[in-house]
Write an enzyme that holds these catalytic residues in place. Structure first.
Site, short mmCIF file in Angstrom:
data_model
loop_
_atom_site.label_atom_id
_atom_site.label_comp_id
_atom_site.label_asym_id
_atom_site.label_seq_id
_atom_site.Cartn_x
_atom_site.Cartn_y
_atom_site.Cartn_z
N THR A 91 0.81 -1.22 0.00
CA THR A 91 0.00 0.00 0.00
C THR A 91 0.85 1.27 0.00
O THR A 91 1.91 1.33 0.63
CB THR A 91 -0.92 0.01 1.24
OG1 THR A 91 -1.71 -1.18 1.23
CG2 THR A 91 -1.84 1.20 1.23
N GLU A 125 -5.86 -5.46 4.55
CA GLU A 125 -5.70 -6.55 3.58
C GLU A 125 -6.92 -6.68 2.66
O GLU A 125 -7.36 -7.78 2.33
CB GLU A 125 -5.40 -7.88 4.30
CG GLU A 125 -4.05 -7.83 5.02
CD GLU A 125 -3.54 -9.17 5.43
OE1 GLU A 125 -3.78 -10.14 4.70
OE2 GLU A 125 -2.88 -9.24 6.48
#
Length: 379
Positions: free
Chosen positions: A126, A363
């Site tokens: 990310t 996630e």
């Protein structure tokens, strides 16, 4: 599918439960308030094999399967979501990526240290402006001779500052191009690699979440995992297992909140009787128990498929989606059952309530899980 618990699974559950009660429970609120990431506890878990659950014995791991992994995460999270989250991230992301996709030399070098918690692992996908839009990463790796030069920032990284080694996925092609990302292993102390801002979070406060910064960070091509361009494909496979981790984390938080609510409802007296005698409360508990049981069955189904090396994308997404949303609902209902006391830090449900929300985000958000599920059922 046979979900009957085995003797080894029961033993593993008891080990994790005893450890959580003895070494984690007395410090839960202290760590939460101070936002301390308690590294010594993870070293202790490493000695028990809890930091290399799925790693084969030949690499120093416990050599267990997903049913055992599920109960370990669940039992730790039943006491503290923060410790459960860090345990899950270490096992399924950094360690899991190397175990699944690295070459033999890389496995022999890194897995023994990760499995014993000599090293704590981080995993970087990310970025500040690319959460679900991972195909548009700005963190790049450019080939220069036999080296790669990494530049960019990753954020929301579990153990982003404390981690001894990180698996990082960088863009090695054009933005949004197919197969435009590659995975690398970067060790702490490598020039140009540093930890950045540590996040001040609503929940999971004892699990370190921070930036990883790369400024002309030079690494050898030997640190590359797999083929150039395979990074995102690898990440998706890693996340299939990671969803089981977060589902198990959510299940543990839900069970912890439920346990506290049941006990409180039987002890708390109103109108000369326990509040569990009132239908408004007993029906809440019935809903909580049912939704927890449904979550657990979805997780067990995913564990079974994973252990048999069968496709698990749909089932792991379903388990993660349902269990995480259930965790939030159960924790919310637990606070309601406690009433005003549930809103204070003197009782455990306040923390379960804060911790649960992360499970619907980390996630892959609940919305992304729906995208994954929809794609799978409409193939």
């Amino acid at each position: 599918m046979n979900f009957q618990s085995s003797e080894i699974t029961d033993q593993v559950r008891q080990t994790a439960r005893d450890f959580a009660r003895q070494h984690i429970k007395p410090h839960v609120m202290e760590w939460d308030e101070s936002q301390e990431f308690p590294v010594p506890v993870f070293k202790q878990m490493g000695e028990l094999g809890l930091m290399g659950v799925l790693v084969p014995h030949e690499y120093g791991g416990a050599g267990l399967g997903y049913f055992e992994y599920k109960v370990i995460i669940e039992e730790i999270a039943r006491v503290c979501g923060s410790i459960g989250l860090s345990l899950a991230a270490h096992n399924s992301l950094c360690t899991g990526h190397i175990l699944t996709h690295a070459n033999e030399e890389q496995k022999k070098k890194y897995l023994p240290k990760l499995a014993t918690a000599e090293w704590i692992g981080a995993w970087g996908l990310t970025e500040p402006n690319t959460g679900s839009d991972a195909g548009n990463m700005k963190c790049t790796a450019v080939k220069e001779g036999n080296d790669w030069i990494l530049n960019g920032t990753k954020n929301w990284i579990t153990h982003g500052r404390t981690g001894d080694v990180a698996v990082v996925i960088c863009r090695t092609g054009e933005p949004r191009a197919k197969n435009n990302a590659t995975a690398f292993i970067v060790e702490k102390g490598t020039p140009g690699f540093s930890g950045g801002k540590k996040e001040n979070k609503l929940g999971m406060r004892a699990s370190e979440t921070a930036e990883m910064i790369f400024e002309n960070c030079r690494i050898s091509d030997a640190q590359r995992i797999g083929e150039v361009g395979d990074g995102f494909k690898q990440a998706l496979k890693v996340l299939d297992g990671g969803r089981i981790s977060i589902a198990s984390l959510a299940l543990g938080i839900a069970k912890g909140a439920y346990d506290a609510a049941v006990q409180y409802a039987q002890e708390r007296q109103q109108f000369d009787q326990p509040i569990s005698k009132f239908q408004a409360i007993s029906f809440k508990l019935a809903d909580m128990a049912t939704e927890i049981a449904a979550s657990e069955m979805l997780i067990l189904q995913a564990c079974d498929l994973k252990d048999r090396h069968l496709p698990v994308t749909r089932e792991s997404a379903m388990a993660k989606y349902y269990a995480s949303e259930t965790s939030v609902k159960v924790a919310n209902d637990a606070v309601q059952i406690f009433g005003g006391y549930g809103y204070t830090k003197d009782f455990p449900v306040e923390k379960f309530y804060r911790d649960a929300k992360l499970c619907t985000i980390g996630e892959g958000t609940s919305e992304i899980q729906k995208v994954v599920i929809a794609r799978e059922i409409l193939k």
